[in-house]
Each structure stands twice: as C-alpha cells, then as structure tokens.
Design a protein around this motif. Structure first.
Motif, PDB file in Angstrom:
ATOM      1  N   ASP A 130     186.857  44.613  19.049  1.00  7.66           N
ATOM      2  CA  ASP A 130     186.667  45.598  20.124  1.00  7.66           C
ATOM      3  C   ASP A 130     187.906  45.567  21.014  1.00  7.66           C
ATOM      4  O   ASP A 130     187.848  45.126  22.159  1.00  7.66           O
ATOM      5  CB  ASP A 130     185.411  45.270  20.915  1.00  7.66           C
ATOM      6  N   ALA A 131     189.033  46.025  20.466  1.00  7.73           N
ATOM      7  CA  ALA A 131     190.293  45.932  21.196  1.00  7.73           C
ATOM      8  C   ALA A 131     190.978  47.281  21.336  1.00  7.73           C
ATOM      9  O   ALA A 131     192.195  47.362  21.462  1.00  7.73           O
ATOM     10  CB  ALA A 131     191.225  44.948  20.491  1.00  7.73           C
ATOM     11  N   GLY A 132     190.191  48.366  21.321  1.00 11.42           N
ATOM     12  CA  GLY A 132     190.768  49.686  21.533  1.00 11.42           C
ATOM     13  C   GLY A 132     191.207  49.876  22.970  1.00 11.42           C
ATOM     14  O   GLY A 132     190.873  49.086  23.864  1.00 11.42           O
ATOM     15  N   GLU A 133     191.935  50.948  23.221  1.00 14.75           N
ATOM     16  CA  GLU A 133     192.476  51.190  24.557  1.00 14.75           C
ATOM     17  C   GLU A 133     191.370  51.309  25.594  1.00 14.75           C
ATOM     18  O   GLU A 133     191.473  50.767  26.697  1.00 14.75           O
ATOM     19  CB  GLU A 133     193.332  52.453  24.544  1.00 14.75           C
ATOM     20  N   ASP A 134     190.275  52.016  25.248  1.00 15.55           N
ATOM     21  CA  ASP A 134     189.165  52.170  26.191  1.00 15.55           C
ATOM     22  C   ASP A 134     188.522  50.821  26.498  1.00 15.55           C
ATOM     23  O   ASP A 134     188.148  50.550  27.646  1.00 15.55           O
ATOM     24  CB  ASP A 134     188.118  53.131  25.625  1.00 15.55           C
ATOM     25  N   SER A 135     188.390  49.977  25.483  1.00 11.67           N
ATOM     26  CA  SER A 135     187.773  48.657  25.682  1.00 11.67           C
ATOM     27  C   SER A 135     188.625  47.797  26.616  1.00 11.67           C
ATOM     28  O   SER A 135     188.092  47.076  27.464  1.00 11.67           O
ATOM     29  CB  SER A 135     187.599  47.940  24.339  1.00 11.67           C
ATOM     30  N   VAL A 136     189.941  47.863  26.451  1.00  5.45           N
ATOM     31  CA  VAL A 136     190.835  47.090  27.306  1.00  5.45           C
ATOM     32  C   VAL A 136     190.711  47.543  28.750  1.00  5.45           C
ATOM     33  O   VAL A 136     190.608  46.731  29.686  1.00  5.45           O
ATOM     34  CB  VAL A 136     192.290  47.211  26.812  1.00  5.45           C
ATOM     35  N   LEU A 137     190.665  48.847  28.986  1.00  2.66           N
ATOM     36  CA  LEU A 137     190.537  49.378  30.345  1.00  2.66           C
ATOM     37  C   LEU A 137     189.202  48.970  30.965  1.00  2.66           C
ATOM     38  O   LEU A 137     189.134  48.608  32.144  1.00  2.66           O
ATOM     39  CB  LEU A 137     190.676  50.900  30.324  1.00  2.66           C
ATOM     40  N   ARG A 138     188.136  49.028  30.166  1.00  3.29           N
ATOM     41  CA  ARG A 138     186.816  48.631  30.683  1.00  3.29           C
ATOM     42  C   ARG A 138     186.804  47.143  31.038  1.00  3.29           C
ATOM     43  O   ARG A 138     186.194  46.738  32.030  1.00  3.29           O
ATOM     44  CB  ARG A 138     185.726  48.941  29.653  1.00  3.29           C
ATOM     45  N   ALA A 139     187.468  46.324  30.213  1.00  7.41           N
ATOM     46  CA  ALA A 139     187.505  44.886  30.481  1.00  7.41           C
ATOM     47  C   ALA A 139     188.214  44.588  31.791  1.00  7.41           C
ATOM     48  O   ALA A 139     187.770  43.755  32.585  1.00  7.41           O
ATOM     49  CB  ALA A 139     188.202  44.153  29.321  1.00  7.41           C
ATOM     50  N   LEU A 184     203.731  38.131  23.571  1.00 11.68           N
ATOM     51  CA  LEU A 184     202.330  37.974  23.978  1.00 11.68           C
ATOM     52  C   LEU A 184     202.009  36.499  24.189  1.00 11.68           C
ATOM     53  O   LEU A 184     201.350  36.127  25.170  1.00 11.68           O
ATOM     54  CB  LEU A 184     201.410  38.571  22.918  1.00 11.68           C
ATOM     55  N   TYR A 185     202.483  35.654  23.276  1.00 11.30           N
ATOM     56  CA  TYR A 185     202.225  34.215  23.401  1.00 11.30           C
ATOM     57  C   TYR A 185     202.709  33.677  24.747  1.00 11.30           C
ATOM     58  O   TYR A 185     201.974  32.949  25.432  1.00 11.30           O
ATOM     59  CB  TYR A 185     202.908  33.465  22.261  1.00 11.30           C
ATOM     60  N   TYR A 186     203.919  34.025  25.152  1.00  8.84           N
ATOM     61  CA  TYR A 186     204.457  33.478  26.400  1.00  8.84           C
ATOM     62  C   TYR A 186     203.740  34.046  27.626  1.00  8.84           C
ATOM     63  O   TYR A 186     203.751  33.425  28.690  1.00  8.84           O
ATOM     64  CB  TYR A 186     205.964  33.730  26.479  1.00  8.84           C
ATOM     65  N   ARG A 187     203.103  35.205  27.481  1.00  3.70           N
ATOM     66  CA  ARG A 187     202.306  35.732  28.587  1.00  3.70           C
ATOM     67  C   ARG A 187     200.949  35.045  28.672  1.00  3.70           C
ATOM     68  O   ARG A 187     200.338  34.999  29.732  1.00  3.70           O
ATOM     69  CB  ARG A 187     202.116  37.236  28.433  1.00  3.70           C
ATOM     70  N   LEU A 188     200.476  34.516  27.549  1.00  7.31           N
ATOM     71  CA  LEU A 188     199.165  33.862  27.525  1.00  7.31           C
ATOM     72  C   LEU A 188     199.245  32.372  27.822  1.00  7.31           C
ATOM     73  O   LEU A 188     198.305  31.785  28.362  1.00  7.31           O
ATOM     74  CB  LEU A 188     198.509  34.065  26.149  1.00  7.31           C
ATOM     75  N   ALA A 189     200.361  31.746  27.468  1.00 10.66           N
ATOM     76  CA  ALA A 189     200.462  30.276  27.515  1.00 10.66           C
ATOM     77  C   ALA A 189     201.134  29.803  28.795  1.00 10.66           C
ATOM     78  O   ALA A 189     202.097  29.039  28.750  1.00 10.66           O
ATOM     79  CB  ALA A 189     201.206  29.770  26.288  1.00 10.66           C
ATOM     80  N   ASN A 198     190.978  34.577  20.360  1.00  8.29           N
ATOM     81  CA  ASN A 198     191.843  34.490  19.185  1.00  8.29           C
ATOM     82  C   ASN A 198     192.742  35.710  19.031  1.00  8.29           C
ATOM     83  O   ASN A 198     192.556  36.538  18.127  1.00  8.29           O
ATOM     84  CB  ASN A 198     190.991  34.316  17.919  1.00  8.29           C
ATOM     85  N   PRO A 199     193.754  35.872  19.873  1.00  8.91           N
ATOM     86  CA  PRO A 199     194.646  37.036  19.782  1.00  8.91           C
ATOM     87  C   PRO A 199     195.380  37.134  18.459  1.00  8.91           C
ATOM     88  O   PRO A 199     195.877  38.205  18.110  1.00  8.91           O
ATOM     89  CB  PRO A 199     195.617  36.825  20.950  1.00  8.91           C
ATOM     90  N   ALA A 227     199.076  46.777  16.925  1.00 12.24           N
ATOM     91  CA  ALA A 227     198.845  47.743  18.002  1.00 12.24           C
ATOM     92  C   ALA A 227     197.996  47.130  19.112  1.00 12.24           C
ATOM     93  O   ALA A 227     198.251  47.344  20.306  1.00 12.24           O
ATOM     94  CB  ALA A 227     198.176  48.995  17.441  1.00 12.24           C
ATOM     95  N   ALA A 228     196.992  46.356  18.731  1.00 12.87           N
ATOM     96  CA  ALA A 228     196.131  45.732  19.734  1.00 12.87           C
ATOM     97  C   ALA A 228     196.893  44.676  20.537  1.00 12.87           C
ATOM     98  O   ALA A 228     196.690  44.545  21.746  1.00 12.87           O
ATOM     99  CB  ALA A 228     194.911  45.107  19.057  1.00 12.87           C
ATOM    100  N   GLN A 229     197.759  43.912  19.873  1.00 16.43           N
ATOM    101  CA  GLN A 229     198.568  42.929  20.605  1.00 16.43           C
ATOM    102  C   GLN A 229     199.492  43.630  21.592  1.00 16.43           C
ATOM    103  O   GLN A 229     199.711  43.145  22.709  1.00 16.43           O
ATOM    104  CB  GLN A 229     199.369  42.067  19.633  1.00 16.43           C
ATOM    105  N   ALA A 230     200.022  44.783  21.202  1.00 21.33           N
ATOM    106  CA  ALA A 230     200.874  45.551  22.121  1.00 21.33           C
ATOM    107  C   ALA A 230     200.062  46.022  23.334  1.00 21.33           C
ATOM    108  O   ALA A 230     200.562  46.027  24.468  1.00 21.33           O
ATOM    109  CB  ALA A 230     201.491  46.732  21.396  1.00 21.33           C
ATOM    110  N   ARG A 231     198.799  46.415  23.089  1.00 21.80           N
ATOM    111  CA  ARG A 231     197.951  46.843  24.208  1.00 21.80           C
ATOM    112  C   ARG A 231     197.677  45.685  25.164  1.00 21.80           C
ATOM    113  O   ARG A 231     197.613  45.869  26.381  1.00 21.80           O
ATOM    114  CB  ARG A 231     196.637  47.419  23.683  1.00 21.80           C
ATOM    115  N   LEU A 232     197.499  44.490  24.611  1.00 22.97           N
ATOM    116  CA  LEU A 232     197.269  43.319  25.467  1.00 22.97           C
ATOM    117  C   LEU A 232     198.486  43.059  26.355  1.00 22.97           C
ATOM    118  O   LEU A 232     198.342  42.731  27.542  1.00 22.97           O
ATOM    119  CB  LEU A 232     196.967  42.086  24.611  1.00 22.97           C
ATOM    120  N   ILE A 233     199.674  43.186  25.780  1.00 21.11           N
ATOM    121  CA  ILE A 233     200.891  42.998  26.576  1.00 21.11           C
ATOM    122  C   ILE A 233     200.948  44.028  27.698  1.00 21.11           C
ATOM    123  O   ILE A 233     201.242  43.706  28.862  1.00 21.11           O
ATOM    124  CB  ILE A 233     202.144  43.107  25.681  1.00 21.11           C
ATOM    125  N   GLY A 234     200.661  45.280  27.362  1.00 17.51           N
ATOM    126  CA  GLY A 234     200.654  46.323  28.384  1.00 17.51           C
ATOM    127  C   GLY A 234     199.620  46.057  29.462  1.00 17.51           C
ATOM    128  O   GLY A 234     199.871  46.280  30.659  1.00 17.51           O
TER     129      GLY A 234
END
Length: 484
Positions: free
Chosen positions: A204-213, A278-283, A226-227, A233-240
């Motif tokens: 559940d990593a679509g753009e709408d799901s990310v905004l709702r989260a 993404l890793y360096y933003r999470l860790a 577990n990224p 595309a989903a990893q790019a959305r997480l970075i954004g």
C-alpha cells in the motif's frame, strides 16, 4: 575510590555483596532494604552516590529519583533492576539516572560505574519538582522488549536515549525478532504517543496512501515496513515524502519516521535493492535487534511471559517442566521470537496437564521444524544478499546430524536458486566469510564467558587478531562474572 555510597535493595545478599565490594574499594557504605530509610539519609545530607533497586516493598526506586534530585541535585543515582524491559530503561533515562544496570549484573561493571559517578558528580542548576516520572507501566512490554542479554540491554539504552529525538530510526534484524513491536514502541512510549501512528507497507505505497499516512501521523510517527520491498517508484515517493516533511510549511508537526529492515541494510544498498539516498534519510539512528540465538538467557523468561499472556487471553494456564525448559533453551530458533510465540501458544492449547513435559516439548519443536524455511546467509530472509523479502516456497532444514558443510551448501544453493538465471551481486566470497565469522566469534565468546584470552586460545588465533576482528565486526564483549 572515595566517598559514601547509599544502597537500597530488599535483597539482603545483594546488599552484603555490594557493601563488601565497595568497602574493599575504599568507600563508606550505608545499606537498607527500605526506600523510606534511603530518603531519610538523602534528606540528612548523607551520601555521595545512591545505588537503588526499582521494585521495593515500600515503593519504586525510579519514582524517588525526582525527589532526590530536588533536594540533592549533585547526588548521582545508579538504578539496578530485575525488571529487564525497555520500559524500565526508558523510565530510568527519563528520570536522569546516572546509569541503569539489569540484574543479575556484572559486579566489576557496577564498580566501574560507581567509580565514574563518584569521580564526577552530576550537578544540575534547575532541579525538577518532586513529582514521579510519568509512568509507562500501562504500556504492555511485549515479548521482544524483555531481555537481560547484553545485546538487548544495549538496544534498550539506545532506545531510551533517542526515544524523543527528531532523528529517524531504522530498526534492523532478522525476521521474527520483533522489529515491528520495537518500532511501535518508539511511538507508544514517546512524547508523540498522543498523535497518530501510520504504517506504510509495500502493498500500500501509492501516492494517495503516502499522503494519507502523512496526514494521519501529523505530529506522530510514520512506520515504514521493510522499504527494501518497495519498488523503485515507491522508494522515490518515500524520498519525496520525507523531503516535503522536512522542508514544508508544516514541518513543526512533521511525523517522525521509523522504519524496519533486514539484518544488513547496507548490503541491500550495495545490491541495489534499497536506494542509497533513501537509506541515509531513514538511518539517522540504526538499532539492530539481536536474533534469539544470541540471547539464549532470555528464552525461558520470554516463554514464561508468553504462556502467561496466552492464559490471560483465555487459553489454559501452563508452566514449563525442568526437562521441557532445558530442551527449549537448547533449540536454535531460526524463526526467532515469532517461532517461540507460536510454540508457546500451541503448547498452551495442546499440553495434557498444567506442567508442559519433555515429550510434549519435543513433539512441538519437531512439528515446527518439519516445514521450517531455510534461513539464508545474512539472516532468515536473505536480507544481506539481495534475495527476495520472503522465500517463494518453504524448504526443509538439513537434518540435525548433517555436517556443517552440508548446511552451508544448502543455504548457498537456495540463495543462488532465488536469483534464477542471474548471478548474485559481486563480492559474494567476502560476504559469506563475514556471515560465518561473526556467529563463530559470538558463540566462542559466549562459551568462554567473554574471556578474550580463552576465546583466542579456543579459536587458535592471536589475541590481538581476535581484538581486531571484534572491533571490525562491531561485536560487543561482556564478561559474564555475574553476581547471582
């Protein structure tokens, strides 16, 4: 060592041992089994250091720390406790105890901490009011959050230090060790617990799901499960998402990011499964959860806790017989705490009497092993080598009497099969040796009680070589000279 030490513990043996050790070290000691007497000594101006247990007949030692700080801001307090949970470590840290040590403690370690406390008194200009530390007792310390093993205590201390920091937290470990439970504790035990908790998974990593989260977790926490399992595309959305939260107009209420991963997220980056940015933003802080085989002394307390929890949920009350307990402690638990929990619930339901027998334990463990998936190099889910997040099909473990080479061959063949016609990422030789070397050193250290000289002799290597390897692999060494 010089100074007067006040000891409060309801165990006469501990009071005697500590009194003798501190007296031999040159200290003057007053010992009591009562918090009321301890408070009286503090108010009279006695003592340069307090060593107190938590659960006492007339109160809670941690709850007394604010009163001690209010009347004696320069008086350091060392907390010792048999309540070996993350909640105790966090409460001791919030109360600004000088140090927290679990029971049974290593006596030389406690003496070293006492010497540090007496050498540099903690001075505070603004003592806090005489009020108890905010209680976390209502929070259920779930099973992976119980642990006396040094690796778990190190985890608890790290969690307590960064609990309310704004840094993102990455929780690494094998499957089944309780990463999600620990991740949730960073929300449930923090100052953000009054706000929302949102969970993002690869399903559940679509753009709408990310905004709702982000909206749901405003001021609270976003948990990313577990990224590595997210597509590009989903990893790019997480970075954004993270960049928007850090720089947006509502950043004061931005959620904190907590994520989970396999045991070696840097290997996932090297293999290309996890984007490095993404890793360096999470860790911001990485917390590694040890597998159950690395915390053998925790198996029986965890089992007892799980049986009690099963009884509270309506299953029959059970206890472990001595033979069953010995068999359980010797089990390797490739499925970690999750496997232990499944076993305890099964035994609570199927055991013929209130005491679980050796035969019943053997039958349960044999049933569990019949269809157990093979743990891959780097962890149960092959996290270190870039295989899929879960094995596509179960595979039977090698027989208990198989040679080590047979087991290693089965692991490696499975790893190669998961890549199909492609080859694994380069550098396999060094990664395999590292995966074998770490558990070898850890098991050898445990067998020799943390004595590096004996361990080096056992392994047949130079002591300096052993020390170098322990440093390179970041293996913590704890001597096991326990008080009791």
């Amino acid at each position: 060592m010089d100074g007067t030490v006040l000891i409060a513990d309801d165990d006469r043996t501990i009071r005697t041992v500590l009194t003798q050790a501190l007296t031999r070290a040159g200290c003057r000691v007053h010992a009591t089994g009562s918090l009321a007497q301890l408070s009286k000594w503090v108010e009279e101006g006695r003592g340069d250091l307090v060593i107190t247990d938590v659960m006492m007949p007339d109160g809670n030692g941690i709850d007394r720390i604010p009163a001690i700080r209010a009347s004696r801001p320069d008086l350091p307090v060392i907390v010792i406790s048999a309540q070996n949970t993350i909640v105790t470590a966090i409460r001791a840290t919030e109360a600004e105890a000088f140090e927290y040590l679990p029971k049974p403690f290593d006596l030389p370690d406690l003496m070293g901490k006492a010497n540090q406390a007496l050498s540099r008194r903690v001075r505070r200009s603004d003592p806090t009011p005489d009020t108890p530390v905010a209680s976390r007792d209502a929070a259920d310390p779930a099973m992976p959050l119980i642990g006396h093993a040094p690796a778990m205590q190190a985890l608890f201390r790290m969690a307590a230090r960064v609990l309310n920091a704004d840094l993102p937290v990455l929780i690494a470990g094998e499957a089944g060790v309780g990463k999600t439970t620990i991740a949730r504790s960073f929300h449930d035990l923090s100052e953000r617990r009054e706000h929302g908790l949102a969970v993002l998974t690869s399903a559940d990593a679509g753009e709408d799901s990310v905004l709702r989260a982000v909206e749901k977790a405003r001021g609270g926490t976003i948990l990313i499960e577990n990224p590595v399992g997210f597509d590009a595309a989903a990893q790019a959305r997480l970075i954004g998402m993270i960049e928007a939260m850090e720089s947006g107009p509502d950043r004061a209420m931005a959620p904190r990011v907590v994520s989970t991963s396999g045991p070696d997220p840097q290997a996932d980056v090297a293999s290309g499964r996890l984007r490095s940015d993404l890793y360096y933003r999470l860790a911001g802080v990485t917390v590694t959860v040890p597998p159950l085989r690395a915390r053998v002394d925790d198996i029986l307390p965890l089992a007892t806790h799980l049986l009690a929890r099963a009884a509270a949920q309506g299953l029959p009350e059970r206890t472990l017989g001595d033979e069953a307990a010995s068999m359980l402690r010797a089990h390797p638990f490739p499925g970690n705490v999750r496997e232990l929990e499944n076993n305890m619930r099964r035994l609570a339901l199927t055991a013929s009497g209130p005491v679980i027998t050796e035969a019943e334990m053997r039958e349960t463990l044999n049933q569990q092993g019949a269809a157990r998936p093979v743990p891959l190099p780097g962890g149960v889910i092959a996290g270190s080598f870039g295989a899929s997040a879960e094995p596509p099909e179960p595979m039977v473990m090698p027989a208990a009497n198989a040679r080590l080479s047979d087991s290693v061959e089965a692991h490696l063949q499975r790893y190669f099969d998961l890549h199909g016609d492609a080859l694994p990422p380069p550098g396999l030789y060094d990664r395999i040796l590292r995966e074998i070397e770490r558990p070898l050193l850890q098991v050898a250290l445990d067998a020799t009680g943390g004595n590096q000289l004996r361990c080096a002799d056992l392994l047949g290597i130079n002591r300096n070589t052993l020390r170098k390897k322990l440093t390179e692999l970041n293996i913590e060494v704890a001597r096991r000279r326990k008080l009791m």
